[in-house]
Structures are given as C-alpha cells and as structure tokens.
Design a protein around this motif. Structure first.
Motif, mmCIF file in Angstrom:
data_model
loop_
_atom_site.group_PDB
_atom_site.id
_atom_site.type_symbol
_atom_site.label_atom_id
_atom_site.label_comp_id
_atom_site.label_asym_id
_atom_site.label_seq_id
_atom_site.Cartn_x
_atom_site.Cartn_y
_atom_site.Cartn_z
ATOM 1 N N ARG A 80 0.821 -1.215 0.000
ATOM 2 C CA ARG A 80 0.000 0.000 0.000
ATOM 3 C C ARG A 80 0.851 1.258 0.000
ATOM 4 O O ARG A 80 0.337 2.346 -0.293
ATOM 5 N N GLU A 81 2.123 1.123 0.303
ATOM 6 C CA GLU A 81 3.010 2.279 0.226
ATOM 7 C C GLU A 81 3.260 2.668 -1.229
ATOM 8 O O GLU A 81 3.590 3.805 -1.532
ATOM 9 N N ILE A 82 3.080 1.707 -2.142
ATOM 10 C CA ILE A 82 3.342 1.945 -3.561
ATOM 11 C C ILE A 82 2.047 2.241 -4.317
ATOM 12 O O ILE A 82 1.963 3.195 -5.092
ATOM 13 N N VAL A 83 1.037 1.402 -4.105
ATOM 14 C CA VAL A 83 -0.239 1.553 -4.805
ATOM 15 C C VAL A 83 -1.372 1.480 -3.791
ATOM 16 O O VAL A 83 -1.368 0.635 -2.907
ATOM 17 N N GLN A 84 -2.327 2.378 -3.926
ATOM 18 C CA GLN A 84 -3.488 2.380 -3.037
ATOM 19 C C GLN A 84 -4.773 2.492 -3.848
ATOM 20 O O GLN A 84 -4.810 3.181 -4.871
ATOM 21 N N HIS A 85 -5.808 1.813 -3.368
ATOM 22 C CA HIS A 85 -7.154 2.058 -3.874
ATOM 23 C C HIS A 85 -7.884 2.773 -2.753
ATOM 24 O O HIS A 85 -8.086 2.218 -1.677
ATOM 25 N N ARG A 86 -8.239 4.043 -3.000
ATOM 26 C CA ARG A 86 -8.824 4.858 -1.939
ATOM 27 C C ARG A 86 -10.207 5.354 -2.341
ATOM 28 O O ARG A 86 -10.560 5.408 -3.518
ATOM 29 N N ARG A 87 -10.949 5.741 -1.318
ATOM 30 C CA ARG A 87 -12.219 6.438 -1.513
ATOM 31 C C ARG A 87 -12.096 7.777 -0.803
ATOM 32 O O ARG A 87 -12.075 7.831 0.428
ATOM 33 N N ASP A 88 -11.980 8.834 -1.584
ATOM 34 C CA ASP A 88 -11.801 10.163 -1.025
ATOM 35 C C ASP A 88 -13.099 10.953 -1.096
ATOM 36 O O ASP A 88 -14.072 10.547 -1.746
ATOM 37 N N ALA A 89 -13.104 12.094 -0.430
ATOM 38 C CA ALA A 89 -14.306 12.914 -0.349
ATOM 39 C C ALA A 89 -14.786 13.359 -1.728
ATOM 40 O O ALA A 89 -13.984 13.654 -2.624
ATOM 41 N N ASP A 165 4.953 8.368 -5.595
ATOM 42 C CA ASP A 165 6.176 8.829 -6.253
ATOM 43 C C ASP A 165 7.295 7.883 -5.796
ATOM 44 O O ASP A 165 7.646 7.851 -4.617
ATOM 45 N N THR A 166 7.822 7.101 -6.719
ATOM 46 C CA THR A 166 8.795 6.063 -6.331
ATOM 47 C C THR A 166 10.099 6.652 -5.797
ATOM 48 O O THR A 166 10.898 5.931 -5.196
ATOM 49 N N ARG A 167 10.317 7.937 -5.991
ATOM 50 C CA ARG A 167 11.513 8.563 -5.424
ATOM 51 C C ARG A 167 11.431 8.662 -3.911
ATOM 52 O O ARG A 167 12.452 8.808 -3.234
#
Length: 255
Positions: A80-89, A165-167
């Motif tokens: 989850r630090e790399i890719v997330q599936h989120r539900r935002d406002a 951002d992978t950096r």
C-alpha cells in the motif's frame, strides 16, 4: 554426469522447478514429475547445482544471509506504500451545507466564465443573472475522507487508484517495487512476488519441514513428488494384480 543430467542442472538453475527442468532436458513429460525430483537426490547432480549456485552468488556479491535479508524485506513490505485504492471525499462531502466545493483555481475560472456569460446576456438585453456566488467554508481538498452524512455520495466518496512517487519510497518498498509499464489501459505497476519471497524465506529459515533440511536442493518438491510416485506405484501394483487374477498380463513398460 551424463549430457542429459548436465542440461537438467542448467535448466534447474534457470527455473528452480525440478519437473520443468526435467522436461526441458529431454525427459519424458509423463515421467518428468518423478524423474526431476529423483535427479535432485543424486549426489553428483545436487553437488553440481550447489557449486553453480555458489558461483552465481559470488558473481553477484551475495551470500545466503544477504539473500535471506532481501527475501525478508520483500515478503514483509507493505504494497500500500506503492499503490493504493482509496475512496476520497466527493465535492459535496465537506462543503458548507453540503454545497459544491471548488479549489481556488477552479473557483477563479468558474467566476470568470460566469462574468463573461453575464456580460454576454446583458449585451443582448437579457436579465442580469447576478454575480457569481461567494465561497463559504473551506476549499475542496480531495485528500479528505468521505463524510458519512453526505447526501450526494452517501459516505461512499469517490474511488480512485493512487500510485506513489517512487523517489520517496522506503527501502522495503523499493525492494518490492519491480517497475511500471504504460499501455493503452494506463499505468501498470509491477511488484515482486511476496508469496514466492515468503516461501524462499521459510525454506532458508527451516520453517517448512515437509522434508528434512539436509535433503538438498528442491527437498520439499522432491518429497511431495515421491509421495505421488509411491501412490502411483501402489495403484499400478493393484492393477497388475487384478489383471493376473483375470489371466491377463500387462506387457507395457514405461520407458
């Protein structure tokens, strides 16, 4: 060591699967399931594999401890630090009275468009539509959580996939990250196989004990395959016995 066994060693080092290596080396697909694991039990074959594995590690400047640390890092990294599936406002979740929210730049553009439309209407003798309404409350922030009381999205928010951002990744996430690929359907994020890393780590630490640790490379695979072979042999013996009782003989032998 025969030429076919030498090919088996090479192919096993490439795929780390005894059955597949036996197939690639030219053994019968019907018997590769048990021939591959049996080859791993041969001292000279196991020694050749171990020697080439050690040489490979030396070329890569790695040792067993280094590999164990790498597998541990990959196995325990949080994807989850790399890719997330989120539900935002949504746009109404946190508006004053659940009114539509703008960002500052969006509000400025909307106000300019409104004033241009207003001026166009007035120039044609139309009724004044009034000034653009002032903003009440905070600006829109897409990072906020959905409001469970929102009458527009009912607290479900807006779903979305977010790629970091992978950096800025941690060392663990960097070890898990395997690259990205852009295609017609967007960006595909590639990650190293955490299950495979867990299995390798378990074998290195002796957690998996399906077979003795001293059994050599592919011990777990060998033990399971030999159990299968044993069951198949028992089944074949029962079939031969039944044929003899009926006065028949089975002349076919698998080569």
């Amino acid at each position: 060591m025969t030429d076919k066994q030498a090919v088996f060693v090479r192919e096993y080092l490439a795929c780390l699967n005894a059955t597949e290596a036996a197939r690639r080396a030219g053994y019968s697909p019907k018997t590769a399931m048990w021939q591959g694991p049996q080859l791993l039990q041969k001292n000279h074959v196991a020694a050749a594999i171990e020697e080439q594995q050690r040489a490979r590690l030396e070329r890569l400047d790695l040792d067993a401890d280094g590999l164990t640390r790498l597998w541990s890092t990959v196995a325990t990294a949080d994807a989850r630090e790399i890719v997330q599936h989120r539900r935002d406002a949504c746009r109404h979740c946190h508006g004053e009275g659940f009114a539509y929210q703008y960002t500052p730049a969006e509000y400025k553009r909307a106000m300019i468009e409104h004033e241009q439309q207003r001026a166009d209407i007035l120039s044609k003798g139309g009724a004044d539509i009034g000034a653009f309404p002032a903003v009440e409350g905070d600006w829109f922030d897409a990072r906020k959580r959905p409001n469970p009381e929102c009458p527009e999205c009912f607290g479900d928010g807006v779903p979305g996939v977010f790629i970091a951002d992978t950096r800025d990744l941690s060392e663990a996430a960097k070890a898990l990250f395997a690259g990205v690929k852009e295609g017609r359907e967007g960006v595909e994020v590639k990650l190293h196989d955490q299950q495979a890393a867990t299995e390798k780590l378990g074998r290195a630490l002796g957690v998996f004990r399906d077979a003795p640790a001293s059994a050599g490379p592919g011990a777990i695979e060998t033990d399971l395959a030999l159990r299968y072979v044993s069951l198949m042999e028992k089944s074949r013996e029962m079939q031969l016995k039944a044929l003899r009782e009926r006065g028949l003989n089975d002349h076919e032998e698998e080569s």
